[in-house]
Design a protein around this motif. Structure first.
Motif, short mmCIF file in Angstrom:
data_model
loop_
_atom_site.label_atom_id
_atom_site.label_comp_id
_atom_site.label_asym_id
_atom_site.label_seq_id
_atom_site.Cartn_x
_atom_site.Cartn_y
_atom_site.Cartn_z
N ILE A 189 18.00 15.97 12.81
CA ILE A 189 16.85 16.07 12.09
C ILE A 189 15.76 14.99 12.77
N ASP A 190 14.45 15.36 12.44
CA ASP A 190 13.36 14.12 12.74
C ASP A 190 12.52 13.97 11.66
N LEU A 191 12.33 12.78 11.12
CA LEU A 191 11.91 12.39 9.99
C LEU A 191 10.38 11.31 10.08
N VAL A 192 9.68 11.49 9.60
CA VAL A 192 8.60 10.42 9.37
C VAL A 192 8.69 9.84 7.91
N ASN A 193 8.72 8.70 7.81
CA ASN A 193 8.84 7.82 6.82
C ASN A 193 7.39 7.40 6.20
N ASN A 194 6.70 8.08 5.73
CA ASN A 194 5.04 7.74 5.71
C ASN A 194 4.59 6.48 5.33
N ARG A 195 3.52 5.91 5.83
CA ARG A 195 3.02 4.69 5.51
C ARG A 195 2.42 4.62 4.23
N LEU A 196 2.68 3.71 3.35
CA LEU A 196 2.09 3.22 2.00
C LEU A 196 1.68 2.06 1.89
N ASP A 293 -3.79 -6.10 2.62
CA ASP A 293 -2.44 -6.15 1.83
C ASP A 293 -1.41 -5.59 3.23
N ALA A 294 -0.33 -6.27 3.20
CA ALA A 294 0.78 -5.66 3.89
C ALA A 294 1.22 -4.21 3.58
N HIS A 295 1.06 -3.39 4.40
CA HIS A 295 1.42 -1.77 4.03
C HIS A 295 3.21 -1.56 4.18
N GLY A 296 3.84 -0.61 4.00
CA GLY A 296 4.97 -0.39 3.70
C GLY A 296 5.63 1.01 4.44
N VAL A 367 2.77 -4.21 8.67
CA VAL A 367 3.68 -3.55 7.81
C VAL A 367 4.52 -4.47 7.38
N ASP A 368 5.21 -4.60 6.22
CA ASP A 368 6.40 -5.41 5.81
C ASP A 368 6.95 -5.00 4.73
N ALA A 369 7.60 -5.75 3.74
CA ALA A 369 8.75 -4.91 2.55
C ALA A 369 7.86 -4.65 1.55
N TYR A 370 8.18 -3.41 1.01
CA TYR A 370 7.51 -2.68 -0.10
C TYR A 370 8.66 -2.13 -1.01
N ARG A 371 8.73 -2.09 -2.18
CA ARG A 371 9.72 -1.86 -2.95
C ARG A 371 10.95 -1.09 -2.46
#
Length: 789
Positions: A189-196, A293-296, A367-371
């Protein structure tokens, strides 16, 4: 105090001031003589700064100063740091480019800090910023991490020729390849975990102040860890000596990870306060928050799962490219590495795992830690893989999971972690019952009669919380220890002040921490106050993130309480003229064993300070104890979330009809607060799955830089949640707590996407599954049916 102690659903003490508008946030502060800061930000994603002409701006009304990167350099103020060292597969250290608080020679993303204008009012500072003339030489930009690694891509930092910060790996490649070689079935499987974009309710803010009388600085800031902020600003950036810098984080309106980090704005505010001789304040507007702000998240992953002929998982491998943005944020390097790959075993007994992760620079916000920080990314990979594998094997997804669960504890995974306790099958069984899984087929047929598509999706997650012990994280590259501190001060009247290094920004610490004290010392909850967020009041602490407040922060409080009880017994022995060994403590009373002679906790506190009964020097007056707590292991909350939804194929609108969450958080301090945390986490996870996504165009412009284009979840998007709990106490801390704050955000995205793909009958859709995306996928689904007929 059974009505207010551990396990009681006590209403949050702090909510009275919040709901009546009496909270005190950084932006509420007004310092005498304060000036206002406005940051001039780069309109380009990548450009050389040829010149900055501030002459016209300096002459405008109210302008106090205009400062640039040259001024920072002249004062020898260092750049922002990344506090976690990662080494590549070849042993070389990560390639950390410079990160000045104000750009020096080059800007690397839209929103990068070019200059700061300080004026009497915010409006004057903003107007003056518009008069600054910056000559740029615009350079090509790259926003996609996969494209950034290709030959000829624009180079973001000179130290990274191919824009690659590190090429890291974890696990045993040889054994994993061998498992795949003998597999009866392989799922790919190929996945993208989208930027938040995090978007806490309160935007970031800072007020810097300098006192020339004692040459000391004060920084008021929206921080999740004020002590770490002070350490970084003093020891690494060089703004002020640590003993001359006080950092105060007052009420903070949400963080979700985005307020862990040390940013340019707070650095500049405290530095500039001395230069201009006035307090300097800044509050972000929402557009600034989107830009800086740092994104996730923002991962692209190819993953594979190997099964034997009996449907037993025998291997997993993953290749992930993690977009780290234009600069390395404070903990950014740890998120796609040690907070991600060690969770790729999920809840499953997988004998062989191998993960490769490339961290990549692009011309986007850091990009850094997000919940959840790495754990949602890992869960999404594992749970999408497992779901697709079950479908390909023709197995019920719940039964396939149960077949492969870890069943004996402790369990050593092949990727560092040792799971200490759990019962994943019990959580699944309870979730199936609460979700009425047996009735799903009937509900699916009913939806079909109405022309709707109904799907059900599972997410059987595990996470690692309370990041520790310090020795372990130090060996993995962390620049700090991850213990916590506490001090319990008992006043002469028996009231109690608890000073904690944890920080509350919505978690309810003022209630749950007080409940622990009530439970252990038998005092009324109104007699307990929790003090946090001020480096001059609280001994050094590590702050709040990674669901560590209960497991680590409260364990430190428990250790300090133990010491208070020990000393209280000594005082009671003197008062009662008995042997210390004969003193017992229960329900707020010290008694002589085997007798009815006793003295209450408040009376002992008073006697401790009066000290008339003490003989000689064998006992010091007072009743105050401190403790540091460093856990022996991570904690491992786990659970099963089931999403049932309906899709309108004509519009692409997805409606979540039912949500079932069964979580194992170990010992629960306050079930009402825990359930609220679960609700909030699910909302954020659903937001990622269905709505949210930060998008840059090819030139590096953030096209989703406001709520007009970045869709946040609303109450109408969510059903009433069915929440249940199972309990296996955590053996690695004295309270048995595992942590709950991130679970919903970790579990939800996979549950939603598994339900959507179940409804559609194919896997060809990515997050966010907006109505447009779902409608297109539904048309493909219809075309597939026609072709089959």
């Amino acid at each position: 105090m059974t009505g207010t102690g551990i396990g009681a659903p006590v209403r949050r003490k702090e909510d009275q001031r919040f709901i009546t508008g009496a909270g005190r946030y950084t932006d509420d502060l007004s310092r005498p003589g304060q000036a206002h800061a406005y940051f001039l930000r780069s309109p380009h994603a990548h450009a050389k700064i040829l010149s900055i002409d501030t002459a016209a701006a300096r002459a405008m009304p109210g302008v106090v100063a205009i400062l640039t990167g040259d001024d920072l350099a002249a004062d020898k103020i260092g750049g922002l740091i990344c506090g976690w060292m990662i080494h590549s597969k070849d042993g070389s250290p990560m390639k950390a480019g410079p990160h000045p608080a104000l750009a020096q020679g080059k800007v690397r993303y839209v929103g990068d800090h070019v200059a700061v204008v300080i004026a009497d009012t915010y409006a004057q500072a903003r107007d003056a910023a518009e008069a600054i003339e910056v000559a740029y030489e615009v350079l090509p930009a790259v926003v996609d991490a996969r494209a950034a690694q290709k030959a000829g891509a624009p180079q973001v930092h000179d130290v990274a020729d191919d824009n690659t910060v590190f090429r890291w790996h974890l696990g045993d490649k040889a054994s994993t390849d061998a498992a795949f070689a003998r597999a009866a079935h392989v799922t790919k499987i190929d996945l993208v975990n989208n930027r938040l974009v995090p978007n806490p309710m309160e935007p970031r803010a800072a007020v810097g102040e300098y006192d020339p009388g004692n040459e000391s600085y004060t920084l008021f800031t929206t921080s999740q860890n004020p002590h770490v902020a002070r350490l970084v600003l003093s020891a690494f950036i060089g703004v002020a000596p640590e003993h001359k810098l006080r950092v105060i984080a007052p009420d903070v309106g949400g963080g979700f990870g985005s307020k862990i980090f040390i940013y340019a704005e707070e650095t500049v505010c405290v530095w500039a306060a001395r230069k201009v001789g006035r307090p300097v304040r800044w509050t972000s507007d929402r557009t600034e928050a989107f830009l800086s702000d740092a994104h996730g998240r923002d991962h692209a992953t190819h993953a594979e799962l190997a099964m034997d002929e009996n449907g037993k998982i025998i291997g997993l491998r993953a290749q992930t490219i993690a977009n780290l943005g234009a600069y390395l944020s404070t903990f950014s390097s740890s998120v796609p590495t040690y907070l991600y790959a060690p969770l790729l075993s999920g809840s499953y007994d997988i004998p062989a795992i191998y993960a490769e992760v490339d961290g990549v620079y692009t011309n986007t916000a850091p990009v850094d830690a997000y919940r959840g920080a790495g754990r949602p990314e890992a869960t999404f990979v594992v749970e999408r893989l497992v779901e697709v594998a079950a479908r390909e094997l023709g197995m019920d997804p719940a039964k396939f999971r149960k077949r492969n669960y870890v069943k004996r504890f402790p369990h050593q995974t092949p990727v560092i972690m040792t799971y200490d306790a759990g019962d994943y099958g019990a959580s699944m069984d309870k979730a199936l019952e609460l979700a009425d899984y047996k009735g799903f087929s009937r509900r699916k047929r009913e939806s079909a009669r109405r022309g709707k598509l109904r799907g059900i999706g599972f997410s059987s997650y595990i996470e690692a919380c309370g990041i520790a012990p310090s020795q372990a994280v130090g060996s993995l590259g962390a620049g700090v220890g991850l213990w916590e501190s506490a001090e319990v001060r008992v006043n002469p009247t028996g009231s109690i002040e608890v000073l904690t290094g944890s920080h509350s920004h919505g978690q309810g610490h003022e209630t749950t921490f007080a409940q622990l004290v009530c439970d252990r010392l038998g005092v009324p909850i109104e007699n307990v106050i929790i003090v946090h967020g001020d480096t001059d009041k609280v001994q050094f602490g590590m702050g709040t993130y990674g669901s560590r407040s209960g497991a680590v922060g409260m364990s430190a409080i428990a250790k300090a309480i133990d010491k208070v009880i020990v000393k209280g017994k000594k005082v009671a022995a003197h008062v009662l003229e008995a042997a210390e060994a004969d003193i017992e403590f229960k329900d707020g009373k010290f008694t002589v064993a085997g007798t009815d002679r006793g003295v209450g906790f408040a009376d002992v506190a008073l006697q401790a300070y009066i000290a008339h009964k003490f003989s000689g020097q064998d006992l010091e007056p007072g009743l105050k104890e401190g403790a540091f707590y460093d856990p022996t292991n991570f904690t491992f909350p786990a659970g099963v979330h089931i999403c049932e939804l309906e899709i309108d194929p004509d519009t692409g609108v997805t409606t979540i009809e039912r949500w079932t969450a069964v979580d194992d958080f170990g010992v629960i301090i306050n079930p009402m607060i825990v359930e609220g945390q679960v609700h909030g986490g699910i909302a954020q996870g659903v937001g990622q799955a269905l709505h949210e996504g930060a998008i840059y165009d090819e030139s590096g412009q953030l096209v989703t830089a406001s709520f007009m284009d970045y869709r946040m979840p609303r109450a109408a998007d969510l059903p009433s949640f069915q929440v249940g709990m199972t309990v296996t106490p955590c053996p690695s801390n004295p309270l048995g707590i595992k942590g709950c704050g991130e679970a919903g955000a970790i579990a939800a995205p996979a549950a939603v996407m598994n339900a959507i793909t179940d409804a559609l009958g194919h896997e060809d859709i990515a997050m966010p599954a907006t109505p447009q995306a779902v409608w297109r996928a539904a048309q493909k689904n219809a075309a597939m049916r026609v072709a089959a007929e």
